[in-house]
Design an enzyme around this catalytic site. Structure first.
Site, PDB file in Angstrom:
ATOM      1  CB  THR A  76      22.796  -2.591 -12.709  1.00 28.17           C
ATOM      2  OG1 THR A  76      22.369  -1.716 -13.745  1.00 28.17           O
ATOM      3  CG2 THR A  76      22.534  -1.958 -11.358  1.00 28.17           C
ATOM      4  CG  HIS A 135      35.003   1.271  -7.625  1.00 26.50           C
ATOM      5  ND1 HIS A 135      35.439   0.090  -7.101  1.00 26.50           N
ATOM      6  CD2 HIS A 135      34.749   1.041  -8.939  1.00 26.50           C
ATOM      7  CE1 HIS A 135      35.453  -0.837  -8.052  1.00 26.50           C
ATOM      8  NE2 HIS A 135      35.038  -0.287  -9.190  1.00 26.50           N
ATOM      9  CE  LYS A 139      31.155  -0.250  -7.258  1.00 22.61           C
ATOM     10  NZ  LYS A 139      30.055  -0.405  -8.246  1.00 22.61           N
TER      11      LYS A 139
HETATM   12  N1  NDP Z   1      29.482  -3.999 -15.378  1.00 26.09           N
HETATM   13  C1  NDP Z   1      30.334  -2.972 -15.616  1.00 26.09           C
HETATM   14  O1  NDP Z   1      31.273  -3.091 -16.435  1.00 26.09           O
HETATM   15  C2  NDP Z   1      30.112  -1.682 -14.912  1.00 26.09           C
HETATM   16  C3  NDP Z   1      29.063  -1.564 -14.050  1.00 26.09           C
HETATM   17  N2  NDP Z   1      28.773  -0.376 -13.464  1.00 26.09           N
HETATM   18  C4  NDP Z   1      27.559  -0.339 -12.684  1.00 26.09           C
HETATM   19  O2  NDP Z   1      26.550   0.311 -13.439  1.00 26.09           O
HETATM   20  C5  NDP Z   1      25.628   0.972 -12.599  1.00 26.09           C
HETATM   21  C6  NDP Z   1      25.459   2.429 -13.044  1.00 26.09           C
HETATM   22  O3  NDP Z   1      26.684   3.089 -12.882  1.00 26.09           O
HETATM   23  P1  NDP Z   1      26.824   4.645 -13.259  1.00 26.09           P
HETATM   24  O4  NDP Z   1      26.377   4.910 -14.635  1.00 26.09           O
HETATM   25  O5  NDP Z   1      28.205   4.998 -12.849  1.00 26.09           O
HETATM   26  O6  NDP Z   1      25.768   5.299 -12.227  1.00 26.09           O
HETATM   27  P2  NDP Z   1      25.025   6.705 -12.340  1.00 26.09           P
HETATM   28  O7  NDP Z   1      24.485   6.996 -10.980  1.00 26.09           O
HETATM   29  O8  NDP Z   1      25.898   7.709 -12.988  1.00 26.09           O
HETATM   30  O9  NDP Z   1      23.804   6.403 -13.337  1.00 26.09           O
HETATM   31  C7  NDP Z   1      22.687   5.633 -12.970  1.00 26.09           C
HETATM   32  C8  NDP Z   1      21.553   6.050 -13.871  1.00 26.09           C
HETATM   33  O10 NDP Z   1      20.418   5.239 -13.607  1.00 26.09           O
HETATM   34  C9  NDP Z   1      19.290   6.092 -13.642  1.00 26.09           C
HETATM   35  N3  NDP Z   1      18.157   5.469 -12.973  1.00 26.09           N
HETATM   36  C10 NDP Z   1      17.853   5.428 -11.666  1.00 26.09           C
HETATM   37  N4  NDP Z   1      16.690   4.778 -11.496  1.00 26.09           N
HETATM   38  C11 NDP Z   1      16.267   4.409 -12.732  1.00 26.09           C
HETATM   39  C12 NDP Z   1      15.140   3.719 -13.220  1.00 26.09           C
HETATM   40  N5  NDP Z   1      14.173   3.285 -12.397  1.00 26.09           N
HETATM   41  N6  NDP Z   1      15.026   3.518 -14.549  1.00 26.09           N
HETATM   42  C13 NDP Z   1      15.951   3.968 -15.391  1.00 26.09           C
HETATM   43  N7  NDP Z   1      17.050   4.649 -14.985  1.00 26.09           N
HETATM   44  C14 NDP Z   1      17.197   4.851 -13.673  1.00 26.09           C
HETATM   45  C15 NDP Z   1      19.759   7.350 -12.970  1.00 26.09           C
HETATM   46  O11 NDP Z   1      18.859   8.416 -13.254  1.00 26.09           O
HETATM   47  P3  NDP Z   1      18.959   9.790 -12.436  1.00 26.09           P
HETATM   48  O12 NDP Z   1      20.282  10.379 -12.764  1.00 26.09           O
HETATM   49  O13 NDP Z   1      17.827  10.593 -12.970  1.00 26.09           O
HETATM   50  O14 NDP Z   1      18.819   9.413 -10.991  1.00 26.09           O
HETATM   51  C16 NDP Z   1      21.109   7.507 -13.660  1.00 26.09           C
HETATM   52  O15 NDP Z   1      20.945   8.076 -14.928  1.00 26.09           O
HETATM   53  C17 NDP Z   1      26.157   0.775 -11.173  1.00 26.09           C
HETATM   54  O16 NDP Z   1      25.503  -0.335 -10.593  1.00 26.09           O
HETATM   55  C18 NDP Z   1      27.632   0.429 -11.378  1.00 26.09           C
HETATM   56  O17 NDP Z   1      28.178  -0.336 -10.353  1.00 26.09           O
HETATM   57  C19 NDP Z   1      29.530   0.730 -13.694  1.00 26.09           C
HETATM   58  C20 NDP Z   1      30.606   0.664 -14.512  1.00 26.09           C
HETATM   59  C21 NDP Z   1      30.994  -0.544 -15.195  1.00 26.09           C
HETATM   60  O1  LIG Z   2      30.391   1.648 -10.220  1.00 27.22           O
HETATM   61  C1  LIG Z   2      31.398   1.640 -10.949  1.00 27.22           C
HETATM   62  O2  LIG Z   2      31.938   2.672 -11.353  1.00 27.22           O
HETATM   63  C2  LIG Z   2      31.929   0.330 -11.377  1.00 27.22           C
HETATM   64  N1  LIG Z   2      31.219  -0.732 -11.104  1.00 27.22           N
HETATM   65  C3  LIG Z   2      31.501  -2.060 -11.478  1.00 27.22           C
HETATM   66  C4  LIG Z   2      31.683  -2.922 -10.256  1.00 27.22           C
HETATM   67  O3  LIG Z   2      30.932  -2.748  -9.264  1.00 27.22           O
HETATM   68  O4  LIG Z   2      32.534  -3.807 -10.257  1.00 27.22           O
HETATM   69  C5  LIG Z   2      32.608  -2.171 -12.488  1.00 27.22           C
HETATM   70  C6  LIG Z   2      33.694  -1.138 -12.385  1.00 27.22           C
HETATM   71  O5  LIG Z   2      34.607  -1.511 -11.418  1.00 27.22           O
HETATM   72  C7  LIG Z   2      33.156   0.263 -12.174  1.00 27.22           C
END
Ligand code: NDP
Ligand SMILES: O=C(O)C1=N[C@H](C(=O)O)C[C@H](O)C1
Length: 238
Positions: A76, A135, A139
């Site tokens: 995250t 993005h 996001k």
């Molecule tokens: N480090 C990396 O390589 C990458 C990082 N990311 C990061 O990952 C994070 C998630 O991205 P993404 O999957 O696209 O986002 P989404 O919005 O698709 O998913 C987020 C999920 O978190 C859930 N959620 C919200 N609150 C809680 C909680 N208190 N406890 C448990 N689950 C919860 C949401 O539930 P609900 O749907 O019910 O609201 C949803 O299922 C972002 O911060 C993004 O920037 C993304 C891609 C790559």
């Molecule tokens: O939210 C996303 O989708 C992504 N989040 C990560 C970031 O904030 O750098 C990684 C990737 O770029 C996708």
């Protein structure tokens, strides 16, 4: 390996597909409606937790993993002001924690290129550095976590710059990061050095979320029986 997926959104689902493809079992899929699964007894059914939620929830979710004695891989972004506190808690409680702003192998190689290019540019005062990250519109944070990592690498090598700003800038003491939100865009990062004579640009473009998800599963496999604070540099031996 038994995995608790904390966050079952775009990334949680992509990670599930890769993990199951590698023979792992998903014991919990935790979203905003199933927070009771974050209790100690539930989390302890997993060998490792993978946390991809929201900037507001990551910190508390990580602490719950520590309390349950479950190693946690966190992807995250947007919550880094709490990272020093999480690291201190991890050491104090003898837990295992691995954070990466980006889990893809390609971006982690791109980080190495970025660091080297910034080093080479440190003495080239004719060049102005800047960054663009692109993005999808869902996001929540800007600039992206990856962009902040890239910016920190550049700032470390270029002492003339005192910080980054999330806009285009002509201020030579600041690194400008422009954030664009368009669909579809899994994640693109562009670093540019411009002089009156020429430009050098390096770009990483993710074609899907598969690289992030595969890297997170690899990190979880690697972290499972360890204690301490780690990064993808440790996992990939970079
Ligand atoms: N480090 C990396 O390589 C990458 C990082 N990311 C990061 O990952 C994070 C998630 O991205 P993404 O999957 O696209 O986002 P989404 O919005 O698709 O998913 C987020 C999920 O978190 C859930 N959620 C919200 N609150 C809680 C909680 N208190 N406890 C448990 N689950 C919860 C949401 O539930 P609900 O749907 O019910 O609201 C949803 O299922 C972002 O911060 C993004 O920037 C993304 C891609 C790559
Ligand atoms: O939210 C996303 O989708 C992504 N989040 C990560 C970031 O904030 O750098 C990684 C990737 O770029 C996708």
């Amino acid at each position: 390996m038994k995995i608790a997926l904390i966050g079952y959104g775009k990334m949680g689902k992509a990670i599930e597909a890769i993990a199951q493809g590698r023979g792992h079992e998903i014991v919990h899929r935790i979203d905003i409606n199933s927070s009771h699964l974050l209790e100690k007894e539930q989390l302890q059914q997993a060998d490792v937790a993978i946390e991809f939620t929201t900037p507001e929830t990551a910190y508390h979710n990580i602490l719950k993993c520590f309390a349950a004695n479950v190693p946690v891989v966190c992807g995250t972004t947007g919550w880094l002001e709490k990272l020093p506190e999480v690291k201190a808690q991890c050491l104090e409680q003898h837990q295992a924690f691995l954070y990466a702003s980006n889990f893809s192998v390609g971006v982690n190689i791109f980080f190495e290129l970025n660091r080297r290019l910034a080093e080479l540019m440190a003495t080239q005062s004719d060049y102005r550095s800047s960054m663009v990250e692109i993005h999808h519109t869902q996001k929540k944070d800007a600039p992206s976590g990856t962009a902040i990592t890239l910016a920190e690498q550049i700032l470390e090598k270029q002492p003339a710059k005192t910080g980054w700003v999330n806009e285009a800038t002509t201020d030579p003491t600041k690194l400008g990061i422009v954030s664009e939100r368009v669909d579809p865009a899994p994640g693109t990062h562009i670093i540019q050095y411009d002089s009156p004579i020429d430009s050098i640009t390096i770009t990483h473009t993710a074609h899907s979320r598969e690289g992030f998800a595969a890297g997170a599963v690899t990190a979880a496999e690697w972290l499972k029986d360890k204690k301490g604070i780690f990064s993808m540099k440790d996992v990939l031996s970079l």
